[in-house]
Design an enzyme around this catalytic site. Structure first.
Site, PDB file in Angstrom:
ATOM      1  N   HIS A   1      33.222  39.803  54.531  1.00 46.82           N
ATOM      2  CA  HIS A   1      32.941  40.237  53.162  1.00 46.82           C
ATOM      3  C   HIS A   1      33.777  41.477  52.861  1.00 46.82           C
ATOM      4  O   HIS A   1      33.975  42.329  53.731  1.00 46.82           O
ATOM      5  CB  HIS A   1      31.438  40.541  53.006  1.00 46.82           C
ATOM      6  CG  HIS A   1      31.025  40.754  51.590  1.00 46.82           C
ATOM      7  ND1 HIS A   1      31.269  41.934  50.922  1.00 46.82           N
ATOM      8  CD2 HIS A   1      30.421  39.927  50.706  1.00 46.82           C
ATOM      9  CE1 HIS A   1      30.814  41.821  49.678  1.00 46.82           C
ATOM     10  NE2 HIS A   1      30.300  40.610  49.519  1.00 46.82           N
TER      11      HIS A   1
ATOM     12  N   GLU B   1      36.505  35.685  46.609  1.00 45.78           N
ATOM     13  CA  GLU B   1      35.845  36.781  45.901  1.00 45.78           C
ATOM     14  C   GLU B   1      36.871  37.868  45.577  1.00 45.78           C
ATOM     15  O   GLU B   1      37.163  38.727  46.438  1.00 45.78           O
ATOM     16  CB  GLU B   1      34.755  37.396  46.774  1.00 45.78           C
ATOM     17  CG  GLU B   1      33.665  36.453  47.189  1.00 45.78           C
ATOM     18  CD  GLU B   1      32.386  37.208  47.517  1.00 45.78           C
ATOM     19  OE1 GLU B   1      31.430  37.095  46.753  1.00 45.78           O
ATOM     20  OE2 GLU B   1      32.377  37.936  48.519  1.00 45.78           O
TER      21      GLU B   1
HETATM   22  C1  PEP Z   1      28.957  39.604  46.761  1.00 39.14           C
HETATM   23  O1  PEP Z   1      28.197  40.407  47.256  1.00 39.14           O
HETATM   24  O2  PEP Z   1      29.597  38.833  47.474  1.00 39.14           O
HETATM   25  C2  PEP Z   1      29.102  39.559  45.292  1.00 39.14           C
HETATM   26  C3  PEP Z   1      29.869  38.642  44.775  1.00 39.14           C
HETATM   27  O3  PEP Z   1      28.421  40.501  44.586  1.00 39.14           O
HETATM   28  P1  PEP Z   1      28.196  40.488  42.978  1.00 39.14           P
HETATM   29  O4  PEP Z   1      27.645  39.133  42.629  1.00 39.14           O
HETATM   30  O5  PEP Z   1      27.187  41.586  42.748  1.00 39.14           O
HETATM   31  O6  PEP Z   1      29.492  40.734  42.326  1.00 39.14           O
END
Ligand code: PEP
Length: 249
Positions: A94, A166
């Site tokens: 992450h 992400e």
């Molecule tokens: C995450 O923690 O992987 C994330 C995408 O957080 P958020 O949805 O708060 O952006």
């Protein structure tokens, strides 16, 4: 294929807060039969979540674990410990761990390998920073993270892997990427997996994460290039998270 929804609670929700969350979240369970939903609490809260969810359609997973099975690693949790608690998946790499715990791609590839070795599914998290996107480096960065992340997986005869795209600048900021750009990145991840993995690349689910809410979730999951979401902030409110899942089923 059922849509995949993973809730990353990060360093939120104490044991008593988690119990209250689950009371509300599980009040209307029908929706959970039509999606694959996993909650990722902090380590100390996993047993409480597991005790409540055992026998339901909702699963639980870990936010991180060490690659060593045991040893002198104060403050760490092993993959064996998560597996023993019934976790089905583990987030690996992450961006908050890459940034705050200085995890490298090499560390992450060992975590991915050890997650699989312990019978769980690694969720390999990849994504570019704002600066990298500004310099139009996002494709190079993500390809490299995927390549290195799956580096040790070739040895496994059957593959169990999710990849979560992400963009770092979209995590917890309320900013989101255009869904077409997220899908283009998902296709790039797919073609990288095809190059890197001997078999099974086409069956790896690719998820999107970054400020996903009940209002925007449907625009990110097309069921083809992107089959699910990794959710931080919106997974902390049981009603909002339930609504978010309901948008996909
Ligand atoms: C995450 O923690 O992987 C994330 C995408 O957080 P958020 O949805 O708060 O952006």
């Amino acid at each position: 294929m059922k849509p995949i929804v993973i809730g990353n609670w990060k360093m939120h929700l104490t044991a008593s807060e988690a119990r209250a969350f689950l009371r509300d979240f599980m009040a209307h369970p029908a929706v959970f039969e039509r999606a694959e939903v996993t909650l990722c609490p902090t380590g100390p809260v996993i047993p409480i979540v597991a005790d409540t969810l055992r026998g339901t359609a909702v699963r639980w997973g870990g936010q991180n674990a060490h690659w060593e099975t045991q040893g002198a690693f104060t403050g760490e949790t092993s993959m064996a410990m998560l597996a023993d608690l019934g976790c089905t998946l583990v987030l690996c790499g992450h961006s908050e761990r890459r940034r705050f715990a200085h995890e490298t791609d090499a560390d992450i590839s060992r975590k991915v390998e050890q997650t699989v070795a312990h019978g769980m599914t690694p969720v390999l998290c990849v994504g570019e920073t704002y600066e990298q996107r500004r310099q139009q480096q996002q494709d190079i960065v993500v390809i490299e993270q995927v390549r290195k992340g799956v580096d040790l997986l070739a040895a496994f005869p059957s593959l169990s892997l999710y990849v979560a795209y992400e963009p770092v600048w979209a995590i917890g900021t309320g900013q989101t990427i255009e869904s077409a750009d997220a899908m283009a990145m998902a296709r790039l991840i797919r073609s990288t997996l095809r190059e890197e993995l001997p078999t099974g690349a086409d069956s790896v689910p690719i998820l999107y994460g970054g400020s996903v809410t009940p209002l925007n979730v449907a625009s990110f999951v097309d069921g083809d290039s992107i089959t699910g979401v990794l959710v931080g902030g919106s997974s902390l409110d049981p009603v909002a998270f339930h609504q978010l899942i309901a948008q996909l089923v």
